[in-house]
Design a protein around this motif. Structure first.
Motif, mmCIF file in Angstrom:
data_model
loop_
_atom_site.group_PDB
_atom_site.id
_atom_site.type_symbol
_atom_site.label_atom_id
_atom_site.label_comp_id
_atom_site.label_asym_id
_atom_site.label_seq_id
_atom_site.Cartn_x
_atom_site.Cartn_y
_atom_site.Cartn_z
ATOM 1 N N HIS A 1 -36.711 26.490 38.793
ATOM 2 C CA HIS A 1 -35.562 26.809 39.633
ATOM 3 C C HIS A 1 -34.474 25.733 39.489
ATOM 4 C CE1 HIS A 1 -33.208 28.333 42.939
ATOM 5 N NE2 HIS A 1 -33.289 27.163 43.556
ATOM 6 N N GLY A 2 -34.863 24.477 39.471
ATOM 7 C CA GLY A 2 -33.903 23.386 39.302
ATOM 8 C C GLY A 2 -33.207 23.446 37.951
ATOM 9 N N TYR A 3 -33.985 23.731 36.887
ATOM 10 C CA TYR A 3 -33.387 23.840 35.555
ATOM 11 C C TYR A 3 -32.441 25.033 35.468
ATOM 12 C CZ TYR A 3 -36.757 20.373 33.849
ATOM 13 O OH TYR A 3 -37.480 19.244 33.649
ATOM 14 N N THR A 4 -32.794 26.125 36.152
ATOM 15 C CA THR A 4 -31.926 27.301 36.157
ATOM 16 C C THR A 4 -30.598 26.983 36.843
ATOM 17 O OG1 THR A 4 -33.853 28.744 36.189
ATOM 18 C CG2 THR A 4 -31.770 29.723 36.875
ATOM 19 N N ALA A 5 -30.662 26.251 37.947
ATOM 20 C CA ALA A 5 -29.429 25.852 38.636
ATOM 21 C C ALA A 5 -28.580 24.937 37.754
ATOM 22 C CB ALA A 5 -29.769 25.158 39.952
ATOM 23 N N ALA A 6 -29.214 24.014 37.057
ATOM 24 C CA ALA A 6 -28.485 23.106 36.172
ATOM 25 C C ALA A 6 -27.850 23.879 35.011
ATOM 26 C CB ALA A 6 -29.413 22.025 35.632
ATOM 27 N N ALA A 7 -28.551 24.874 34.485
ATOM 28 C CA ALA A 7 -27.980 25.691 33.409
ATOM 29 C C ALA A 7 -26.776 26.486 33.915
ATOM 30 C CB ALA A 7 -29.037 26.641 32.844
ATOM 31 N N GLY A 8 -26.824 26.945 35.151
ATOM 32 C CA GLY A 8 -25.679 27.650 35.739
ATOM 33 C C GLY A 8 -24.472 26.734 35.877
ATOM 34 N N VAL A 9 -24.709 25.511 36.311
ATOM 35 C CA VAL A 9 -23.616 24.538 36.435
ATOM 36 C C VAL A 9 -23.040 24.227 35.057
ATOM 37 C CG1 VAL A 9 -23.077 22.143 37.046
ATOM 38 C CG2 VAL A 9 -24.437 23.548 38.599
ATOM 39 N N ALA A 10 -23.905 24.047 34.061
ATOM 40 C CA ALA A 10 -23.433 23.763 32.703
ATOM 41 C C ALA A 10 -22.595 24.922 32.161
ATOM 42 C CB ALA A 10 -24.618 23.492 31.781
ATOM 43 N N THR A 11 -23.024 26.144 32.432
ATOM 44 C CA THR A 11 -22.271 27.315 31.988
ATOM 45 C C THR A 11 -20.893 27.358 32.632
ATOM 46 O OG1 THR A 11 -24.328 28.536 31.656
ATOM 47 C CG2 THR A 11 -22.310 29.841 31.861
ATOM 48 N N ALA A 12 -20.829 27.052 33.916
ATOM 49 C CA ALA A 12 -19.538 27.037 34.611
ATOM 50 C C ALA A 12 -18.619 25.954 34.052
ATOM 51 C CB ALA A 12 -19.753 26.826 36.111
ATOM 52 N N ILE A 13 -19.173 24.794 33.733
ATOM 53 C CA ILE A 13 -18.365 23.707 33.171
ATOM 54 C C ILE A 13 -17.822 24.095 31.797
ATOM 55 C CG2 ILE A 13 -18.477 21.346 32.254
ATOM 56 C CD1 ILE A 13 -20.430 20.724 34.579
ATOM 57 N N VAL A 14 -18.659 24.706 30.958
ATOM 58 C CA VAL A 14 -18.214 25.126 29.630
ATOM 59 C C VAL A 14 -17.129 26.201 29.735
ATOM 60 C CG1 VAL A 14 -18.942 26.319 27.517
ATOM 61 C CG2 VAL A 14 -20.311 24.465 28.429
ATOM 62 N N ALA A 15 -17.311 27.161 30.636
ATOM 63 C CA ALA A 15 -16.307 28.214 30.810
ATOM 64 C C ALA A 15 -14.981 27.639 31.289
ATOM 65 C CB ALA A 15 -16.818 29.265 31.792
ATOM 66 N N GLU A 16 -15.038 26.705 32.227
ATOM 67 C CA GLU A 16 -13.818 26.066 32.721
ATOM 68 C C GLU A 16 -13.140 25.259 31.611
ATOM 69 O OE1 GLU A 16 -12.525 22.735 35.992
ATOM 70 O OE2 GLU A 16 -14.242 23.995 36.445
ATOM 71 N N GLY A 17 -13.927 24.558 30.816
ATOM 72 C CA GLY A 17 -13.364 23.792 29.700
ATOM 73 C C GLY A 17 -12.713 24.683 28.661
ATOM 74 N N ALA A 18 -13.338 25.818 28.368
ATOM 75 C CA ALA A 18 -12.745 26.756 27.412
ATOM 76 C C ALA A 18 -11.435 27.328 27.941
ATOM 77 C CB ALA A 18 -13.729 27.884 27.107
ATOM 78 N N LEU A 19 -11.398 27.637 29.223
ATOM 79 C CA LEU A 19 -10.171 28.160 29.826
ATOM 80 C C LEU A 19 -9.059 27.112 29.795
ATOM 81 C CD1 LEU A 19 -8.750 30.446 31.362
ATOM 82 C CD2 LEU A 19 -9.617 29.434 33.466
ATOM 83 N N LEU A 20 -9.394 25.879 30.161
ATOM 84 C CA LEU A 20 -8.403 24.807 30.126
ATOM 85 C C LEU A 20 -7.902 24.553 28.706
ATOM 86 C CD1 LEU A 20 -9.882 22.248 32.681
ATOM 87 C CD2 LEU A 20 -7.756 23.538 32.887
ATOM 88 N N ALA A 21 -8.802 24.580 27.738
ATOM 89 C CA ALA A 21 -8.399 24.364 26.345
ATOM 90 C C ALA A 21 -7.467 25.470 25.877
ATOM 91 C CB ALA A 21 -9.629 24.290 25.444
ATOM 92 N N ALA A 22 -7.777 26.699 26.241
ATOM 93 C CA ALA A 22 -6.934 27.821 25.826
ATOM 94 C C ALA A 22 -5.531 27.719 26.425
ATOM 95 C CB ALA A 22 -7.580 29.137 26.230
ATOM 96 N N VAL A 23 -5.436 27.190 27.626
ATOM 97 C CA VAL A 23 -4.145 27.103 28.304
ATOM 98 C C VAL A 23 -3.371 25.846 27.893
ATOM 99 C CG1 VAL A 23 -3.055 26.815 30.566
ATOM 100 C CG2 VAL A 23 -4.886 28.476 30.274
ATOM 101 N N LEU A 24 -4.061 24.732 27.742
ATOM 102 C CA LEU A 24 -3.373 23.450 27.570
ATOM 103 C C LEU A 24 -3.130 23.031 26.123
ATOM 104 C CD1 LEU A 24 -5.113 21.390 30.384
ATOM 105 C CD2 LEU A 24 -2.894 22.522 30.437
ATOM 106 N N ILE A 25 -3.916 23.500 25.185
ATOM 107 C CA ILE A 25 -3.731 23.062 23.796
ATOM 108 C C ILE A 25 -2.606 23.880 23.175
ATOM 109 C CG2 ILE A 25 -4.741 22.890 21.503
ATOM 110 C CD1 ILE A 25 -7.401 22.317 22.840
ATOM 111 N N THR A 26 -1.499 23.204 22.933
ATOM 112 C CA THR A 26 -0.326 23.872 22.376
ATOM 113 C C THR A 26 0.146 23.202 21.096
ATOM 114 O OG1 THR A 26 1.134 22.504 23.720
ATOM 115 C CG2 THR A 26 0.459 24.625 24.653
#
Length: 102
Positions: free
Chosen positions: A67-92
């Motif tokens: 259960h703890g590892y599943t929660a950590a994987a969810g947090v990691a997924t959210a961080i990667v998704a946020e980073g991809a969104l920021l990269a798509a918006v900010l890299i010009t």
């Protein structure tokens, strides 16, 4: 798969004489980010409700660990998704043209 484009994007607008310093800064940031990221995800896994080191049975301890590892994987997924969104918006940056000095 991610490191080469990340380094390319981070050093795309750098003058050739500063390329070594820029690469060193990017490498240092990757090392520090990796260390902090692993520490953060381990903290999430250990602090997730249901993680009880003194659990009486092996099956419930294993379930709490998963259960703890599943929660950590969810947090990691959210961080990667946020980073991809920021990269798509900010890299010009435009591709660096050969022969032009910045």
């Amino acid at each position: 798969m991610v490191f080469t484009p990340a380094i390319s994007a981070a050093t795309s607008g750098i003058a050739p004489r500063d390329a070594g310093i820029a690469a060193a800064v990017v490498g240092t940031a990757q090392q520090i980010g990796g260390s902090v990221g692993v520490a953060l995800l381990n903290t999430v896994a250990a602090a997730t409700p249901g993680y009880c080191p003194g659990t009486s049975t092996a099956a419930s301890a294993a379930a709490a660990t998963v259960h703890g590892y599943t929660a950590a994987a969810g947090v990691a997924t959210a961080i990667v998704a946020e980073g991809a969104l920021l990269a798509a918006v900010l890299i010009t940056a435009k591709p660096h043209q050969q022969g032009s000095e910045r």
